[in-house]
Design a protein around this motif. Sequence first.
Motif, short mmCIF file in Angstrom:
data_model
loop_
_atom_site.label_atom_id
_atom_site.label_comp_id
_atom_site.label_asym_id
_atom_site.label_seq_id
_atom_site.Cartn_x
_atom_site.Cartn_y
_atom_site.Cartn_z
N ARG A 46 19.97 -28.11 -44.69
CA ARG A 46 19.04 -28.23 -43.67
C ARG A 46 19.63 -27.67 -42.04
N LEU A 47 20.97 -27.25 -42.02
CA LEU A 47 21.93 -26.92 -41.14
C LEU A 47 22.17 -25.32 -40.91
N PRO A 48 21.19 -24.33 -40.62
CA PRO A 48 21.41 -22.84 -40.67
C PRO A 48 22.80 -23.15 -40.08
N PHE A 49 23.10 -23.67 -38.96
CA PHE A 49 24.46 -22.75 -38.15
C PHE A 49 25.76 -24.06 -38.75
N GLY A 50 25.18 -24.67 -39.60
CA GLY A 50 26.68 -25.53 -40.57
C GLY A 50 27.06 -27.18 -38.91
N LYS A 51 25.72 -27.22 -38.36
CA LYS A 51 25.74 -28.24 -37.40
C LYS A 51 24.57 -28.51 -36.61
N ALA A 52 24.35 -29.81 -36.35
CA ALA A 52 22.88 -30.87 -35.94
C ALA A 52 23.18 -30.65 -34.13
N PRO A 53 21.74 -30.03 -33.54
CA PRO A 53 20.95 -30.18 -34.39
C PRO A 53 20.03 -29.86 -35.23
N VAL A 54 19.21 -30.52 -36.16
CA VAL A 54 18.09 -28.85 -36.62
C VAL A 54 16.81 -30.07 -35.91
N LEU A 55 15.87 -28.83 -36.44
CA LEU A 55 14.36 -29.89 -35.74
C LEU A 55 13.58 -29.02 -37.00
N GLU A 56 13.18 -29.86 -37.99
CA GLU A 56 12.29 -29.19 -39.56
C GLU A 56 11.42 -29.24 -39.09
N VAL A 57 10.45 -27.67 -38.47
CA VAL A 57 9.10 -28.30 -37.77
C VAL A 57 7.80 -28.12 -38.23
N GLU A 58 7.76 -27.38 -39.95
CA GLU A 58 7.31 -27.65 -40.75
C GLU A 58 8.41 -27.33 -42.13
N PRO A 59 7.78 -28.05 -43.13
CA PRO A 59 8.65 -28.44 -44.60
C PRO A 59 9.33 -26.88 -44.41
N GLY A 60 10.55 -26.96 -44.89
CA GLY A 60 11.60 -25.99 -45.85
C GLY A 60 11.39 -25.30 -43.86
N VAL A 61 11.21 -25.26 -43.00
CA VAL A 61 11.03 -24.73 -41.64
C VAL A 61 11.72 -25.08 -40.24
N MET A 62 12.95 -24.88 -40.33
CA MET A 62 14.24 -25.37 -39.65
C MET A 62 14.81 -24.29 -38.51
N LEU A 63 14.82 -24.72 -37.27
CA LEU A 63 15.00 -24.16 -35.60
C LEU A 63 16.68 -25.53 -35.84
N ALA A 64 17.66 -24.10 -35.50
CA ALA A 64 18.43 -25.10 -34.47
C ALA A 64 19.15 -24.27 -33.10
N GLU A 65 20.59 -25.38 -33.28
CA GLU A 65 20.31 -24.47 -31.69
C GLU A 65 20.33 -25.96 -30.39
N SER A 66 20.26 -27.00 -30.40
CA SER A 66 20.02 -28.09 -29.12
C SER A 66 18.57 -27.06 -27.99
#
Length: 201
Positions: A46-66
Motif C-alpha cells: 500500500r506504500l509504493p515509495f515505502g512511506k505515508a501518506p498514500v491516497l488510494e484513489v480507488e481500489p488498488g490505485v495508489m497515489l504517493a507523495e504528499s
Amino acid sequence: MRLYSMPSSGNSYKVRLLLALTGRDCPRVDVEYGSPALEAAHREGRLPFGKAPVLEVEPGVMLAESNAILCWLGEGGPFWPADPLERARMMAWMFWEQNQHEGVIAVRAALVTYPHRAAEATPERMAALLEAGHRLLGVMEAHLDGRDWLVGAGPSLADICLYAYTHKAGCRGGFAMDRFPAIGAWLDRVAGLPGYVGLDD
C-alpha cells in the motif's frame, strides 16, 4: 478513497488538512511508526515509495507523495489558482517545501520527537539544522511581509503545504518563531480557515 496517514507526520497532515478544508470525508488508515497497521501496509504493497501518506484513489490505485496528493485533490478547487502564473508560483513554493524546508524544519523536529532517531541528534547536527532552519524561515518571513498569503489574494495549496511543518517548528523543532511575526500572522490566518483541523485533531 482511503488515506494511509501517519498521524504525527506533517506530510500526512497536509492531506488531512486539505480534506477538512474542502469538506471531504475520507476513511483513514493510521500507519504510525512501529504500528501493526504500518507493517501490514508495507506487506500489502500500500506504500509504493515505502512511506505515508498514500491516497488510494480507488481500489488498488495508489497515489504517493504528499504534494502530488494535494495537487490531485485540489485541482480546480478553491485552493487551486485559476491564473497559470499564480499556479506555477504555488507549485514553486511546494517544490521548495520538499527540496529545502522539509529536509531541515521537519528533520530537526523528528530528531527531537521520535525516540528511534535520537542517536542522530548530535549537538553539531542540531546546531546546523537550527541555523539552516532560521535562514529558511527568514525566506518565508521576507516573502510574507506585507502579504496575507504565499501566492495571490487568497489561500492556495502552497499555504496548506508549508503550514504543516511550519506551525510546529517552534514547539517541536526548537526554532525561535518570535523572530518571524509575519509567519506568525500567516499561521493564524491558516488556522482561521473554515473547516480547519489541527495536527492532533
